[in-house]
Design an enzyme around this catalytic site. Structure first.
Site, short mmCIF file in Angstrom:
data_model
loop_
_atom_site.label_atom_id
_atom_site.label_comp_id
_atom_site.label_asym_id
_atom_site.label_seq_id
_atom_site.Cartn_x
_atom_site.Cartn_y
_atom_site.Cartn_z
N ASP A 128 0.93 -1.36 -0.05
CA ASP A 128 -0.07 0.10 0.35
C ASP A 128 0.94 1.37 -0.08
O ASP A 128 0.54 2.10 0.68
CB ASP A 128 -0.98 -0.04 1.22
CG ASP A 128 -1.98 -1.21 1.33
OD1 ASP A 128 -2.19 -1.50 0.28
OD2 ASP A 128 -2.34 -1.75 2.46
N LYS A 186 1.74 2.41 -4.82
CA LYS A 186 2.36 1.64 -6.36
C LYS A 186 1.34 2.12 -7.61
O LYS A 186 1.89 2.62 -8.69
CB LYS A 186 2.60 0.26 -6.39
CG LYS A 186 3.58 -0.21 -5.17
CD LYS A 186 3.63 -1.96 -5.19
CE LYS A 186 2.35 -2.31 -4.52
NZ LYS A 186 1.97 -2.02 -2.96
N GLY A 246 -4.59 -4.20 -3.81
CA GLY A 246 -5.56 -3.22 -4.12
C GLY A 246 -4.88 -1.91 -4.51
O GLY A 246 -4.31 -1.27 -3.66
N HIS A 247 -4.64 -1.60 -5.82
CA HIS A 247 -4.02 -0.51 -6.36
C HIS A 247 -4.90 0.67 -6.69
O HIS A 247 -5.73 0.46 -7.66
CB HIS A 247 -3.24 -1.03 -7.59
CG HIS A 247 -2.16 -1.96 -6.94
ND1 HIS A 247 -1.00 -2.52 -7.98
CD2 HIS A 247 -1.69 -2.35 -5.79
CE1 HIS A 247 -0.30 -3.21 -7.18
NE2 HIS A 247 -0.74 -3.29 -5.92
N GLN A 304 1.99 -6.00 -3.19
CA GLN A 304 2.51 -6.08 -1.77
C GLN A 304 3.70 -5.26 -1.63
O GLN A 304 3.83 -4.19 -2.35
CB GLN A 304 2.44 -7.54 -1.44
CG GLN A 304 1.24 -8.30 -1.12
CD GLN A 304 0.81 -8.97 -2.67
OE1 GLN A 304 1.30 -9.69 -3.27
NE2 GLN A 304 -0.71 -8.65 -2.80
#
Ligand code: GDP
Ligand code: IMO
Ligand code: MG
Length: 429
Positions: A13, A16, A40-41, A223
């Protein structure tokens, strides 16, 4: 031509997605190399938020192709939801999104096994996202898995059934109630949809041909380094290699094709789920960072744990990844702080160290801090890193010297355009 790798240097988180989205037009292909829908991007474009779990973060632009590599594990239901959400926003994925035939499939029973294993762990649970990640990688390395390419096989349903039965036997060892029948229906519907897209490829050939044609690839990690299966804070990690070598395995790209390794780090630190976090702030300062930084998980909505930047962990990450430049995110979250801290060392049983202890999950670590004056102003009006407030530049100068790595980009907000560059560092892409 070459591959640049972009990955997280902390516990995930780091931002990225935002940086990949910004850099994407400079590349011909954006390729995700590991992880799955545990990621989750978040991209914020024109005030609109998009959260991507499996689809590479280049999809919002016209130019680059987007590849989901062999190292990724795919939940068809999540992926189809992402594709249909994108299509509903007018972002077409047809002809722009390709999936490696070798990417492994997350089955509904993988998610059951993940949940059963976590609930059996009680207090020492990992804090998994419950997306079935660990059981799927276990089946991959145990040579039992189903891959995306298998969807095309006439005996796909029988293969599925065989693995499902194995899973049902395994889950009997846990005292765990479940019913996968509804999930199974949705899963097969999603599999049918993916099949109809006709976009499964031999991605290792696709990517290497692109390189031979002089194209540029950006490999997108998920990650973060401290969640790496080998080098993270084991066992509180994910189940894939999140570090730069994972891009070679997860895409079929040789190490000598890699040029820049862009490490993403927040100006502070967060972690979601269980496990050690030496510089954690379990107090009102930590809560202030959480509220200002909106530190709630993009995938699960869970509260992210917060703390000061951890330089021993960052040095470790830079070493493992061969980081050539750092993009620092969320500096703006600290705009109102009178003082900020950086953890420079760990005190482990009275000895000062910069090394990550082997038994970090059990060791008692006291973080040693160096204090910096806050910059106490909004960063919205600045256009380059070089003209930022002196206090922030002093913080960045210290980090660059201590980490022996240039900070080439500084993100000052979630929005795509809120990114400043340092003029003296070689541009990527
Ligand atoms: P990822 O998993 O590394 O892509 O990061 P996430 O999307 O899970 O979490 C990063 C969060 O911070 C998201 O909500 C982003 O919109 C947000 N974000 C990214 N960069 C910045 C920044 O520079 N400042 C602020 N305030 N938010 C940011
Ligand atoms: P992105 O790509 C932050 C964490 C989980 C848990 C551990 C194992 O958005 O940075 P898993 O579901 O992989 O078995 O969970 O890893 N985790 C993440 N934390 N960001 C992520 O991805 C994460 N993906 C997994 O919270 O502690
Ligand atoms: Mg995330």
């Amino acid at each position: 031509m070459y591959v640049d790798i972009l990955l997280g240097l902390q516990w995930g988180d780091e931002g990225k997605g935002k940086i990949v989205d910004y850099l994407a037009p400079k590349y011909d292909v954006i390729a995700r190399f590991q992880g799955g829908p545990n990621a989750g991007h978040t991209l914020v474009i024109g005030g609109e938020k998009t959260i991507l779990h499996t689809v590479p973060s280049g999809i919002m632009h016209d130019k680059p192709m987007n590849v989901i590599g062999n190292g990724v594990v795919i939940d068809p239901v999540t992926l189809v939801k992402e594709i249909t959400t994108l299509e509903s926003k007018g972002i077409t994925t047809r002809g722009r999104l390709f999936i490696s035939k070798k990417a492994h499939l997350i089955l509904p029973t993988h998610k059951v096994l993940d949940a059963a294993s976590e609930s059996a762990k009680g207090q020492s649970k990992i804090g998994s996202t419950l997306r079935g990640i660990s059981p799927t990688y276990m089946d991959k390395t145990g040579r039992n898995g189903l891959r995306i390419g298998d969807i095309m096989s006439p005996d796909f349903k029988e293969s599925y059934q065989k693995i499902k039965e194995k899973h049902l036997k395994l889950v009997k060892q846990y005292d765990f109630d479940f019913d996968v029948s509804a999930d199974e229906v949705k899963w097969f519907e999603a599999v049918g949809f993916l099949k109809s897209l006709n976009n499964f490829i031999d991605s290792e050939y696709y990517l290497n041909e692109a390189l031979s044609q002089g194209k540029k690839i950006l490999a997108e990690g998920a990650q973060g380094t401290m969640l790496d299966i080998d080098f993270g804070t084991y066992p509180y990690v994910t189940s894939s290699n999140t570090i730069s070598s994972g891009a070679c395995n997860g895409l079929g790209i040789a190490p000598n094709r890699v040029k820049e390794v862009i490490g993403i780090a927040k100006a502070y630190c967060t972690r979601v789920g269980g496990g050690p976090f030496p510089s954690e702030l379990d107090d009102e300062v930590g809560e202030r960072i959480r509220q200002i930084g909106n530190e709630f998980g993009a995938t699960t909505g869970r509260k992210r744990r917060t703390g000061w930047i951890d330089l021993p962990a960052l040095k470790y990450a830079i070493m493992l990844n061969g980081v050539t430049q750092i993009a620092m995110t969320k500096a703006d979250v600290l705009n109102d702080f009178d003082q900020i801290e950086a953890c420079t060392h760990y005190d482990v049983n009275g000895s000062l160290t910069e090394a990550i202890p082997y038994d970090i999950d059990k060791a008692t670590i006291k973080p040693i801090y160096k204090s910096f004056a806050g910059w106490k102003q909004d960063l919205g009006s600045f256009t380059t890193v070089d003209e930022l407030p002196e206090q922030l530049r002093a913080y960045l100068r210290f980090l660059e010297a201590d980490l022996h790595t240039p900070i080439s980009m500084l993100s000052t907000g979630p929005e795509r355009e809120k990114l400043l560059f340092k003029s003296s560092v070689e541009m990527v892409g």
